[in-house]
Scaffold this motif. Sequence first.
Motif, mmCIF file in Angstrom:
data_model
loop_
_atom_site.group_PDB
_atom_site.id
_atom_site.type_symbol
_atom_site.label_atom_id
_atom_site.label_comp_id
_atom_site.label_asym_id
_atom_site.label_seq_id
_atom_site.Cartn_x
_atom_site.Cartn_y
_atom_site.Cartn_z
ATOM 1 N N ALA A 1 0.813 -1.226 0.000
ATOM 2 C CA ALA A 1 0.000 0.000 0.000
ATOM 3 C C ALA A 1 0.844 1.273 0.000
ATOM 4 N N GLU A 2 1.900 1.321 0.802
ATOM 5 C CA GLU A 2 2.724 2.529 0.864
ATOM 6 C C GLU A 2 3.448 2.770 -0.450
ATOM 7 N N GLU A 3 3.968 1.711 -1.057
ATOM 8 C CA GLU A 3 4.640 1.852 -2.353
ATOM 9 C C GLU A 3 3.657 2.362 -3.405
ATOM 10 N N LYS A 4 2.440 1.826 -3.385
ATOM 11 C CA LYS A 4 1.424 2.252 -4.354
ATOM 12 C C LYS A 4 1.046 3.715 -4.156
ATOM 13 N N ARG A 5 1.004 4.155 -2.899
ATOM 14 C CA ARG A 5 0.677 5.564 -2.635
ATOM 15 C C ARG A 5 1.729 6.481 -3.250
ATOM 16 N N ARG A 6 3.013 6.137 -3.079
ATOM 17 C CA ARG A 6 4.088 6.951 -3.632
ATOM 18 C C ARG A 6 4.046 6.950 -5.166
ATOM 19 N N ILE A 7 3.778 5.790 -5.726
ATOM 20 C CA ILE A 7 3.705 5.677 -7.184
ATOM 21 C C ILE A 7 2.523 6.502 -7.713
ATOM 22 N N GLY A 8 1.381 6.408 -7.037
ATOM 23 C CA GLY A 8 0.198 7.168 -7.452
ATOM 24 C C GLY A 8 0.440 8.670 -7.417
ATOM 25 N N ARG A 9 1.129 9.137 -6.380
ATOM 26 C CA ARG A 9 1.438 10.568 -6.271
ATOM 27 C C ARG A 9 2.355 11.017 -7.404
ATOM 28 N N ALA A 10 3.398 10.217 -7.689
ATOM 29 C CA ALA A 10 4.329 10.571 -8.759
ATOM 30 C C ALA A 10 3.645 10.541 -10.129
ATOM 31 N N ALA A 11 2.752 9.583 -10.330
ATOM 32 C CA ALA A 11 2.033 9.498 -11.602
ATOM 33 C C ALA A 11 1.092 10.689 -11.772
ATOM 34 N N ALA A 12 0.419 11.086 -10.696
ATOM 35 C CA ALA A 12 -0.503 12.222 -10.766
ATOM 36 C C ALA A 12 0.227 13.511 -11.135
ATOM 37 N N ALA A 13 1.499 13.607 -10.752
ATOM 38 C CA ALA A 13 2.281 14.796 -11.086
ATOM 39 C C ALA A 13 2.490 14.938 -12.588
ATOM 40 N N LEU A 14 2.294 13.855 -13.337
ATOM 41 C CA LEU A 14 2.430 13.900 -14.791
ATOM 42 C C LEU A 14 1.191 14.457 -15.477
ATOM 43 N N VAL A 15 0.100 14.565 -14.728
ATOM 44 C CA VAL A 15 -1.152 15.085 -15.285
ATOM 45 C C VAL A 15 -1.103 16.606 -15.285
ATOM 46 N N GLU A 16 -1.417 17.199 -16.430
ATOM 47 C CA GLU A 16 -1.398 18.654 -16.568
ATOM 48 C C GLU A 16 -2.820 19.185 -16.673
ATOM 49 N N ASP A 17 -2.976 20.464 -16.366
ATOM 50 C CA ASP A 17 -4.280 21.111 -16.546
ATOM 51 C C ASP A 17 -4.771 20.881 -17.969
#
Length: 261
Positions: A78-94
């Motif tokens: 779960a913790e690894e997935k949380r970090r991965i999800g946060r980093a992936a979301a940073a790739l999303v632009e307006d």
Amino acid sequence: MSLIGEERKNYILNQLNLEGKVTTNDLVTKLKVSSETIRKYLEELEEENKLKRVYGGAVKINLSREEPSHLKREVIHAEEKRRIGRAAAALVEDNDIIFIDDGTTTLHMIDYLLNKKNITVLTVSVPVLHLLIDYNNKMIFSGDIFFIGGKVNAAHSRVAGSVAEKMVESFYADKAFISIDGIMMDKGITGFDEERGRMAGKMMEHSKQSIVLTDQSKFGLMQFYKIADLNEVDCIVSDVAVPKQWKDYLGIKDVNWIHAK
């Protein structure tokens, strides 16, 4: 066993984790020991249930031949997935239009999308849908939500099948965020389920960029259904840095790697 012997066994396990298999001849060359010594190491590791010996070498033990339910997957790494999800979301632009699949890793992206402006999310995931609706009702997510309809898989809280695939073909997105069940350099990205794999492939086909989310437990595993070759992937987001044995290969395939810290 001597320290150097343990180091050699650790090398064998690291190779297995990355490649899924090792051969006696390759290990003899790399470790500069006899084939009898390599066989001894493989026997000891097999006794420890860390690999399975086969003719000419050994393969990684794959205990996960069936896909766990969504609830079980949520608590694994779960913790690894949380970090991965946060980093992936940073790739999303307006203003982005994005596909998000049904993975529990991609689910962790949602909390980090709330500050994005004018994004459109297309998903087959029931938990992603519920979370976005909840945030929308609380007025902390203002983007558009499209739920891909079709046959519901209750155990995995997702939609799949030919009707859903047809609906995906009606859209084009900027980015597709895909979770996987296995990754090997020569086999590409794979999944447990054929319907889910086809859906992931459709999302990738209809996106400008394909982004794979995976923790290191999927390295060196090959599951039932091949989703895509690595040259069809633009970026991999993982909880660890790119393995040095993969770096050159991924560079040739022009695949970017993001270490989610």
